[in-house]
Design a protein around this motif. Structure first.
Motif, short mmCIF file in Angstrom:
data_model
loop_
_atom_site.label_atom_id
_atom_site.label_comp_id
_atom_site.label_asym_id
_atom_site.label_seq_id
_atom_site.Cartn_x
_atom_site.Cartn_y
_atom_site.Cartn_z
N SER A 98 0.85 -1.19 0.00
CA SER A 98 0.00 0.00 0.00
C SER A 98 0.89 1.23 0.00
O SER A 98 1.75 1.39 0.88
CB SER A 98 -0.91 0.01 1.23
OG SER A 98 -1.66 1.22 1.31
N GLY A 157 -1.59 -2.07 -9.79
CA GLY A 157 -2.73 -2.92 -9.44
C GLY A 157 -2.54 -4.37 -9.82
O GLY A 157 -2.85 -5.27 -9.01
N ARG A 200 -1.69 -1.30 -3.97
CA ARG A 200 -2.66 -0.20 -4.04
C ARG A 200 -1.96 1.13 -3.80
O ARG A 200 -0.95 1.19 -3.09
CB ARG A 200 -3.76 -0.40 -3.00
CG ARG A 200 -4.56 -1.67 -3.22
CD ARG A 200 -5.67 -1.85 -2.19
NE ARG A 200 -5.14 -2.02 -0.84
CZ ARG A 200 -5.23 -1.12 0.14
NH1 ARG A 200 -5.81 0.04 -0.09
NH2 ARG A 200 -4.74 -1.37 1.34
N LYS A 212 -6.87 -4.19 5.61
CA LYS A 212 -7.63 -5.12 4.78
C LYS A 212 -9.01 -4.57 4.46
O LYS A 212 -9.61 -4.93 3.44
CB LYS A 212 -7.75 -6.47 5.49
CG LYS A 212 -6.44 -7.22 5.62
CD LYS A 212 -6.63 -8.55 6.32
CE LYS A 212 -5.31 -9.31 6.45
NZ LYS A 212 -5.48 -10.60 7.16
N ARG A 266 -9.15 -3.05 1.02
CA ARG A 266 -8.48 -3.88 0.01
C ARG A 266 -8.91 -3.55 -1.41
O ARG A 266 -8.16 -3.80 -2.36
CB ARG A 266 -8.74 -5.37 0.30
CG ARG A 266 -10.19 -5.81 0.06
CD ARG A 266 -10.40 -7.28 0.37
NE ARG A 266 -11.73 -7.72 -0.07
CZ ARG A 266 -11.99 -8.16 -1.29
NH1 ARG A 266 -11.02 -8.26 -2.18
NH2 ARG A 266 -13.21 -8.52 -1.65
N MET A 267 -10.10 -2.97 -1.60
CA MET A 267 -10.56 -2.60 -2.94
C MET A 267 -10.53 -1.09 -3.16
O MET A 267 -11.15 -0.58 -4.09
CB MET A 267 -11.97 -3.15 -3.17
CG MET A 267 -12.04 -4.67 -3.22
SD MET A 267 -11.02 -5.37 -4.56
CE MET A 267 -11.92 -4.81 -6.00
N THR A 286 -8.29 1.88 -4.24
CA THR A 286 -7.04 2.29 -4.87
C THR A 286 -7.31 3.38 -5.90
O THR A 286 -8.42 3.48 -6.44
CB THR A 286 -6.32 1.09 -5.53
OG1 THR A 286 -4.98 1.48 -5.87
CG2 THR A 286 -7.04 0.58 -6.76
#
Length: 251
Positions: free
Chosen positions: A124, A162, A167, A228, A231-232, A234
């Motif tokens: 990250s 990605g 991210r 976490k 996590r989606m 970005t």
């Protein structure tokens, strides 16, 4: 979780370190302020260095790789306020220095963090931009230009990285309580012929919540973006600013 924070010895960076430590992370910071590094909490690793110095950054990441064997989170937080003046009164050298620290610093940190993250297949990257990177600010041309550019860098990183499970996001703080913002407001007051209190209240009233931001608010967002639960998430620009509705408030 292994976290590196540039400009992490004070202000927003130090608040990030504290928040990540509370979340169970190992914390490594770099900073130009040697005295602040000497006062780091026990258990943190600190190294003196300029985020815009490529040789120094390359050596830093080599040391991190040797010591930790990788890096999970990069907070590319290093930045300077730059001059507060009308564009015609800003020296080119001052403009370039502002971009060098804010933009090149984020680029270099990302450049050397990415190989470690690619090797791990995860990571990250969190860059510190500003609401000046969303709205622009009168009398702050170098800073606004740098912070807009940081967002472009971040969005490109999100697209490139990605596929490797990495991210990238940006945090845009508003006016944050602390010595750095105090200096900015003092210089702005002088440039506009206003009192410090007028400028301070102008910044506060220029937000929906009517208040300046605390460094801990920025740190909490950084921990979320590294978690976490995000996590989606970005390629996003996360403003933590009390909702800036007037970037140049005048009372």
């Amino acid at each position: 979780m292994r976290v590196l924070i540039t400009a992490g010895a004070s202000g927003i960076g130090r608040a990030m370190g504290q928040a990540f430590e509370q979340a169970g992370a190992q914390v490594w910071v770099t900073d130009v302020d040697g005295a602040a590094l000497d006062a780091l909490p026990e258990g943190w690793t600190g190294r003196e260095g300029d985020a815009s110095d490529e040789a120094g950054m390359a050596a830093l990441f080599a040391e991190i790789d040797a010591e930790w064997g990788g890096l999970d989170v990069l907070c590319a937080n290093a930045g300077i306020a730059g001059p507060t003046a009308l564009v015609e009164d800003i020296a080119l050298a001052d403009f370039r220095r502002c971009l060098q620290v804010n933009l090149e610093g984020a680029f270099l940190a990302s450049k050397y963090a990415v190989p470690m993250m690619k090797k791990a297949g995860a990571g990250s990257i969190i860059v510190t931009s500003s609401t000046a990177g969303q709205h622009g600010f009168p009398n702050r041309a170098p800073y606004a230009a740098a912070k807009w550019a940081v967002i472009g860098l971040m969005k490109t990183l999100a697209m490139e990285l990605g596929p490797f499970g990495i991210r990238a996001n940006a945090i845009c703080p508003g006016a944050v309580e602390g010595p750095r913002m105090t200096g900015v407001m003092e210089r702005e007051a002088a440039a506009k012929g206003m009192s410090y209190d007028q400028v301070y209240q102008g910044y506060a009233s220029g937000t929906s919540l009517g208040s300046l931001v605390e460094a801990s608010d920025i740190a909490d967002m950084a921990v979320f973006l590294a978690s976490k639960q995000a996590r989606m998430v970005t390629g996003q620009v996360m403003a933590v600013d009390g909702h800036t509705v007037n970037p140049d408030p005048k009372l």
